[in-house]
Design an enzyme around this catalytic site. Structure first.
Site, PDB file in Angstrom:
ATOM      1  N   SER A 161       0.841  -1.193   0.000  1.00 42.06           N
ATOM      2  CA  SER A 161       0.000   0.000   0.000  1.00 42.06           C
ATOM      3  C   SER A 161       0.876   1.244   0.000  1.00 42.06           C
ATOM      4  CB  SER A 161      -0.916   0.012   1.229  1.00 42.06           C
ATOM      5  OG  SER A 161      -0.149   0.196   2.411  1.00 42.06           O
ATOM      6  N   LYS A 162       0.236   2.408   0.085  1.00 42.63           N
ATOM      7  CA  LYS A 162       0.954   3.680   0.023  1.00 42.63           C
ATOM      8  C   LYS A 162       2.042   3.791   1.095  1.00 42.63           C
ATOM      9  CE  LYS A 162      -2.567   6.739  -1.976  1.00 42.63           C
ATOM     10  NZ  LYS A 162      -3.495   7.854  -1.689  1.00 42.63           N
ATOM     11  N   ARG A 163       1.809   3.165   2.238  1.00 39.09           N
ATOM     12  CA  ARG A 163       2.796   3.300   3.329  1.00 39.09           C
ATOM     13  C   ARG A 163       4.147   2.695   2.961  1.00 39.09           C
ATOM     14  NH1 ARG A 163      -0.717  -0.563   5.122  1.00 39.09           N
ATOM     15  NH2 ARG A 163       0.113  -2.673   5.413  1.00 39.09           N
ATOM     16  N   GLY A 204       5.683   3.262   0.177  1.00 35.29           N
ATOM     17  CA  GLY A 204       6.369   4.111  -0.807  1.00 35.29           C
ATOM     18  C   GLY A 204       5.634   4.128  -2.131  1.00 35.29           C
TER      19      GLY A 204
END
Length: 471
Positions: free
Chosen positions: A238-240, A242
């Site tokens: 996911s976005k966390r 990167g």
């Protein structure tokens, strides 16, 4: 004929995990001479955006994942879905459910209090009474009460689900709009999809969809549920973690075929081979070789694969992808050497096109200042004699080639009885402004005679002023 599809929802960027699903579907179709369909599942009107649709289309185009049909949009097919919902109602495979949200909440609370799994109790399944006033009903699919659904999954193997474990799912909301499990069934049926290749987070939907297809008398596609892509922490990517949007990798200077190469290996292998061309991926890909375990995304490995592709690419291919990065740096490619030749010279030293573009600037722009450490070390007063002699002999050169320039550097070193580095390093800083570059004779050859001599003149002036300042 084999026909696969990629069916993203336009509620955000085109995700790396989604790209791998698209890639597997595309490769399977191309490997078997089949067709690949792009379908935009945009029925979530609140979250779907035109920007996300464009990001999907741009990402697919950049990656070269061309589609034979589409893009189809589910929002353009509502009349067809209504037709199928009515067909299921008429055939007794669906029914109106008048249960209110309050009723369902109470039902869930009682089931949870008894330690049961919350599920709809089919209270309106065989209802023949007068519908309650003021309730807009949903439409539920009448799932079989006994028997089982057998999925011979091409990745997971045989999966058996008992029908009693499945509830009567909603296929049309109270406002009449169809739900995911209905639209995907109708689309796959209408579009003649033979193989549904998707993430294994959809596996729990598959028995429900098979039952709807059977109720419609539609042919069943074959299913292949591929494992998740995980982040380094073992959680779903996911976005966390990167950069996970495919267009971010484009901006970071990845070659599209390198990203595809890295993604195809996240869960698939062909012997010990690590680096594949797109043609090799098509030739070798098979669902039999897809691993059943989740894969972990490794940014460093992805970067390494990109570096390998850069090193193996032709200068012309690199130049096509490099040109936009040069434009971002305000480099006029008409004011310098052929970009393909520059790319070929820099490919051994670049992990990304961003790094290559940063290294290539001095071929197209004069620099304002020398790298401080490089100038301090190599543009000292002692460099004045080698630079002047170099300048004179290079000016006399009739043939401006790397070989001829190398010969001049050698002859100056011999004349002054110094090592090649005492000549080559001041020349490097003079021409590039930096302490590192590819072979300086090749750099000079690409820069051209006039530009090289002008930069030598500037360096000579710089060293002269430095010597005067030191007294």
């Amino acid at each position: 004929m084999i026909k696969t599809r990629f069916a993203p929802s336009p509620t955000g960027y085109l995700h790396i995990g989604g790209v791998r699903t698209a890639l597997y579907s595309w490769l399977f179709a191309r490997r078997h001479g089949g067709q690949f369909v792009l379908r935009i599942e945009d029925t979530d009107r609140e979250r779907s955006t035109e920007e996300s649709v464009n990001a999907i289309l741009e990402g697919m185009a950049w990656l070269g994942l061309d589609y034979d049909e589409g893009p189809f949009y589910q929002t353009h097919r509502f009349a067809r879905y209504q037709e199928v919902i009515q067909q299921l109602l008429d055939s007794g495979h669906a029914y109106y459910c008048y249960a209110t949200k309050e009723e369902l909440d109470q039902l869930r609370a009682k089931q949870e209090a008894r330690g049961e799994k919350p599920r709809y109790d089919r209270r309106y399944r065989d209802f023949t009474g007068t519908p309650p006033q003021g309730v807009d009903p949903v439409v539920r699919f009448k799932n079989p009460l006994d028997g089982e659904v057998v999925i011979d999954d091409l990745v997971k193997g045989r999966v058996v689900i008992r029908n009693e474990e499945l509830d009567d799912l909603i296929i049309a909301r109270s406002d009449g709009t169809p739900t995911y499990n209905l639209t995907v069934v109708v689309d796959d049926w209408d579009m003649g999809i033979t193989h549904v290749i998707r993430g294994d987070d959809h596996l729990n939907n598959t028995p429900r969809q098979i039952n709807i297809l059977k109720a419609l008398g539609a042919p069943l596609p074959k299913y292949a549920h591929i494992p998740m892509v995980l982040g380094p922490d073992g959680k779903r990517l996911s976005k966390r973690h990167g950069a996970v949007s495919v267009l971010q990798y484009k901006e970071q200077g990845y070659l599209p075929e390198a990203l595809l190469n890295y993604l195809v290996r996240l869960g698939w292998s062909h012997g010990d081979q690590e680096i594949f061309t797109v043609d090799e991926m098509i030739e070798y890909f098979s669902l039999d070789a897809v691993n059943n375990a989740p894969s972990t995304f490794n940014e460093e490995k992805c970067l390494w694969v990109n570096q390998q592709h850069i090193q193996r690419s032709s200068g012309a291919h690199l130049a096509r992808h490099l040109a936009p990065f040069m434009a971002e740096r305000n480099c006029d490619l008409e004011q310098g050497p052929d970009l393909a030749e520059v790319a070929a010279l820099l490919r051994e030293r670049s992990r990304t096109l961003v790094e290559m573009a940063d290294q290539a600037i001095y071929f197209y722009q004069d620099f304002d200042a020398y790298d401080e450490a490089a100038a301090k070390k190599h543009l000292r007063p002692v460099a004045l004699e080698p630079l002047k002699l170099l300048r004179d002999r290079l000016a006399e050169l009739g043939e401006w080639t790397a070989e001829a320039i190398h010969g001049v550097i050698q002859s100056v070193a011999q004349t002054l009885e110094v090592g090649m580095g005492k000549v080559g390093m001041p020349l490097r800083v003079a021409l590039t402004g930096q302490g590192q570059s590819p072979s300086i004779d090749q750099v000079a050859a690409l820069l051209g005679k006039d530009k090289s001599l002008a930069r030598l003149d500037r360096a000579i002036e710089y060293v002269t002023q430095r010597a005067q300042a030191q007294g």
